[in-house]
Write a protein that holds these residues in place. Structure first.
Motif, PDB file in Angstrom:
ATOM      1  N   GLY A  49       0.815  -1.205   0.000  1.00  9.18           N
ATOM      2  CA  GLY A  49       0.000   0.000   0.000  1.00  9.18           C
ATOM      3  C   GLY A  49       0.849   1.255   0.000  1.00  9.18           C
ATOM      4  O   GLY A  49       0.379   2.333   0.353  1.00  9.18           O
ATOM      5  N   PHE A  55      -0.293   4.454  -5.224  1.00 11.77           N
ATOM      6  CA  PHE A  55      -1.222   5.122  -4.312  1.00 11.77           C
ATOM      7  C   PHE A  55      -2.655   5.087  -4.838  1.00 11.77           C
ATOM      8  O   PHE A  55      -3.618   5.190  -4.078  1.00 11.77           O
ATOM      9  CB  PHE A  55      -0.786   6.564  -4.081  1.00 11.77           C
ATOM     10  CG  PHE A  55       0.459   6.702  -3.239  1.00 11.77           C
ATOM     11  CD1 PHE A  55       0.630   5.947  -2.081  1.00 11.77           C
ATOM     12  CD2 PHE A  55       1.466   7.575  -3.606  1.00 11.77           C
ATOM     13  CE1 PHE A  55       1.772   6.078  -1.296  1.00 11.77           C
ATOM     14  CE2 PHE A  55       2.612   7.720  -2.830  1.00 11.77           C
ATOM     15  CZ  PHE A  55       2.768   6.967  -1.668  1.00 11.77           C
ATOM     16  N   ARG A  58      -6.181   3.305  -3.647  1.00 11.77           N
ATOM     17  CA  ARG A  58      -7.187   3.876  -2.756  1.00 11.77           C
ATOM     18  C   ARG A  58      -8.374   4.436  -3.519  1.00 11.77           C
ATOM     19  O   ARG A  58      -9.458   4.612  -2.946  1.00 11.77           O
ATOM     20  CB  ARG A  58      -6.553   4.980  -1.905  1.00 11.77           C
ATOM     21  CG  ARG A  58      -5.547   4.426  -0.916  1.00 11.77           C
ATOM     22  CD  ARG A  58      -4.545   5.455  -0.436  1.00 11.77           C
ATOM     23  NE  ARG A  58      -3.692   4.879   0.607  1.00 11.77           N
ATOM     24  CZ  ARG A  58      -2.629   4.122   0.358  1.00 11.77           C
ATOM     25  NH1 ARG A  58      -2.277   3.867  -0.897  1.00 11.77           N
ATOM     26  NH2 ARG A  58      -1.922   3.617   1.348  1.00 11.77           N
ATOM     27  N   ASP A  59      -8.183   4.721  -4.792  1.00 14.12           N
ATOM     28  CA  ASP A  59      -9.250   5.328  -5.596  1.00 14.12           C
ATOM     29  C   ASP A  59     -10.140   4.294  -6.257  1.00 14.12           C
ATOM     30  O   ASP A  59     -11.187   4.651  -6.808  1.00 14.12           O
ATOM     31  CB  ASP A  59      -8.633   6.226  -6.678  1.00 14.12           C
ATOM     32  CG  ASP A  59      -7.767   7.327  -6.097  1.00 14.12           C
ATOM     33  OD1 ASP A  59      -8.096   7.822  -5.004  1.00 14.12           O
ATOM     34  OD2 ASP A  59      -6.757   7.681  -6.734  1.00 14.12           O
ATOM     35  N   LEU A  63      -7.293  -1.085  -1.840  1.00  9.16           N
ATOM     36  CA  LEU A  63      -6.410  -1.045  -0.683  1.00  9.16           C
ATOM     37  C   LEU A  63      -6.640  -2.242   0.234  1.00  9.16           C
ATOM     38  O   LEU A  63      -5.697  -2.973   0.570  1.00  9.16           O
ATOM     39  CB  LEU A  63      -6.606   0.255   0.101  1.00  9.16           C
ATOM     40  CG  LEU A  63      -5.769   0.369   1.383  1.00  9.16           C
ATOM     41  CD1 LEU A  63      -4.280   0.345   1.066  1.00  9.16           C
ATOM     42  CD2 LEU A  63      -6.132   1.629   2.169  1.00  9.16           C
ATOM     43  N   GLN A  64      -7.877  -2.469   0.637  1.00 13.68           N
ATOM     44  CA  GLN A  64      -8.131  -3.572   1.566  1.00 13.68           C
ATOM     45  C   GLN A  64      -7.810  -4.931   0.955  1.00 13.68           C
ATOM     46  O   GLN A  64      -7.132  -5.745   1.593  1.00 13.68           O
ATOM     47  CB  GLN A  64      -9.577  -3.539   2.070  1.00 13.68           C
ATOM     48  CG  GLN A  64      -9.886  -4.649   3.065  1.00 13.68           C
ATOM     49  CD  GLN A  64     -11.195  -4.458   3.789  1.00 13.68           C
ATOM     50  OE1 GLN A  64     -11.732  -3.356   3.862  1.00 13.68           O
ATOM     51  NE2 GLN A  64     -11.744  -5.542   4.334  1.00 13.68           N
ATOM     52  N   CYS A  86      -1.848   6.869   4.267  1.00 13.17           N
ATOM     53  CA  CYS A  86      -1.794   8.120   3.504  1.00 13.17           C
ATOM     54  C   CYS A  86      -2.973   9.024   3.848  1.00 13.17           C
ATOM     55  O   CYS A  86      -3.908   8.629   4.533  1.00 13.17           O
ATOM     56  CB  CYS A  86      -1.839   7.829   2.004  1.00 13.17           C
ATOM     57  SG  CYS A  86      -0.529   6.771   1.405  1.00 13.17           S
ATOM     58  N   GLY A  87      -2.903  10.236   3.288  1.00 10.47           N
ATOM     59  CA  GLY A  87      -4.053  11.132   3.314  1.00 10.47           C
ATOM     60  C   GLY A  87      -4.105  12.045   4.520  1.00 10.47           C
ATOM     61  O   GLY A  87      -3.264  11.990   5.419  1.00 10.47           O
ATOM     62  N   GLN A  91      -8.545  10.210   6.921  1.00  9.27           N
ATOM     63  CA  GLN A  91      -8.246   9.060   6.053  1.00  9.27           C
ATOM     64  C   GLN A  91      -7.133   8.212   6.649  1.00  9.27           C
ATOM     65  O   GLN A  91      -7.229   6.974   6.663  1.00  9.27           O
ATOM     66  CB  GLN A  91      -7.831   9.538   4.665  1.00  9.27           C
ATOM     67  CG  GLN A  91      -7.413   8.410   3.717  1.00  9.27           C
ATOM     68  CD  GLN A  91      -6.900   8.919   2.379  1.00  9.27           C
ATOM     69  OE1 GLN A  91      -7.224  10.036   1.970  1.00  9.27           O
ATOM     70  NE2 GLN A  91      -6.089   8.127   1.698  1.00  9.27           N
ATOM     71  N   GLU A  95      -7.148   4.165   7.541  1.00 11.82           N
ATOM     72  CA  GLU A  95      -6.198   3.216   6.955  1.00 11.82           C
ATOM     73  C   GLU A  95      -5.360   2.543   8.041  1.00 11.82           C
ATOM     74  O   GLU A  95      -5.056   1.346   7.952  1.00 11.82           O
ATOM     75  CB  GLU A  95      -5.304   3.938   5.943  1.00 11.82           C
ATOM     76  CG  GLU A  95      -6.070   4.431   4.718  1.00 11.82           C
ATOM     77  CD  GLU A  95      -5.170   4.954   3.615  1.00 11.82           C
ATOM     78  OE1 GLU A  95      -3.929   4.830   3.750  1.00 11.82           O
ATOM     79  OE2 GLU A  95      -5.702   5.479   2.617  1.00 11.82           O
TER      80      GLU A  95
END
Length: 320
Positions: A49, A55, A58-59, A63-64, A86-87, A91, A95
């Protein structure tokens, strides 16, 4: 031995790439196979991740699933699982909680989303995340989305109890020294593990004793995108560093690693093809089906393929 003690002793921790199909969907079989390759090669953990994983996961809801696959593959081993976090704070807290619940020991905390934040705001952010999961500090080079972080920030971050490590990756010697000096001055070098992320200076970081005010600190190991390929060779290299092999021989290998990195990370084109360069090697080794990235515009730069051909022919001993 606890995972924190293992981290202090020094490990090879590859930054884990993302395996995709030609439709740019997650290739679960190859993703798990890549994790197995790292663990079978002797890596002490994996970082998932993070920038090398892209990155953008996440969009698109990846991620999971990607964190879960690595955790499943590493289950029952002694591998340290490092999750990219991140974020902005809200956020990052989500995470961090996800990573903790999946069994990750620590979160590599990117501050790229907080470019305009003051040092006190950054410290509040780190402290909040550290209440959820042990924090692995991260100095990401600005060329791939990081920001310049002053010595004051590193001084104050080292005071936070649940900081367990720092990855130093500004690709900048003066900025690297600022982090190392802050750790030496903190009196916590025995608690906070120092890891190189300077892919352009791996061996020099690992060999150098850094002394400030009578306190000497060293880089224990590496958490590197470079080590997403040639992981077995990286494990052998770190072992030789720890065993005290002739520094001149190791520095010669370090120069070769830097040359290898120049092609894989696409230094000539300001790192545009750095992820695709890692993918290209893994494709040639049969560990990825293609070098596709989530962003269809992210690929090798003009001339990069020729450079990759050159370094692969020159340094096969670095790519086992």
């Amino acid at each position: 031995m606890s995972w924190r003690e293992s981290l202090q002793q020094g490990l090879v921790i590859p930054a884990h790439p993302l395996c995709l199909t030609s439709e740019r969907k997650l290739d679960e079989q190859r993703q798990r196979g890549l994790t197995r390759y790292y663990l079978d090669s002797g890596a002490g953990g994996v970082a998932v991740g993070v920038h090398t994983t892209q990155f953008e996961i996440r969009d698109c809801g990846l991620l999971q699933p990607v964190l879960e696959l690595a955790a499943l593959e590493a289950h029952g081993s002694d591998a340290i699982l490092v999750a990219g976090v991140c974020g902005p704070t809200s956020q990052a807290l989500r995470e961090a909680a996800l990573a903790r619940d999946l069994g990750y020991q620590t979160g590599l905390l990117s501050l790229s989303a907080m470019r305009e934040a003051s040092v006190p705001e950054l410290i509040d952010h780190v402290r909040a995340v550290a209440e959820v999961i042990p924090v692995f500090g991260f100095y990401l080079q600005p060329a791939v989305g990081g920001r310049v972080l002053p010595h004051e920030f590193w001084q104050r971050m080292c005071e936070i109890d649940n900081v367990c490590g720092i990855k130093v990756a500004p690709f900048h010697r003066y900025q690297t020294l600022e982090v190392v000096r802050a750790l030496a001055e903190s009196g916590r070098a025995h608690e906070i593990a120092l890891y190189t992320g300077n892919d352009d200076n791996i061996v020099a970081d690992l060999l150098t004793p850094f002394t400030f005010g009578g306190t000497t600190v060293r880089f224990s190991g590496g958490l590197l995108g470079q080590w997403a390929v040639g992981t077995k060779s990286a494990v052998q290299l770190l072992r030789r560093v720890h065993e005290g092999t002739n520094p001149s021989l190791l520095l010669a290998l370090g120069a070769q690693l830097t040359d290898l990195n120049s092609a894989l990370f696409d230094v000539r084109n300001h790192f545009h093809g750095c992820i695709a360069g890692i993918h290209e090697v893994l494709v040639r080794q049969g560990r990825m089906a293609g070098r596709w990235c989530l962003n269809p515009h992210e690929d090798l730069s003009p001339g990069q393929l020729h450079e990759i051909d050159r370094v692969l022919a020159a340094y096969p001993h670095l790519l086992e």
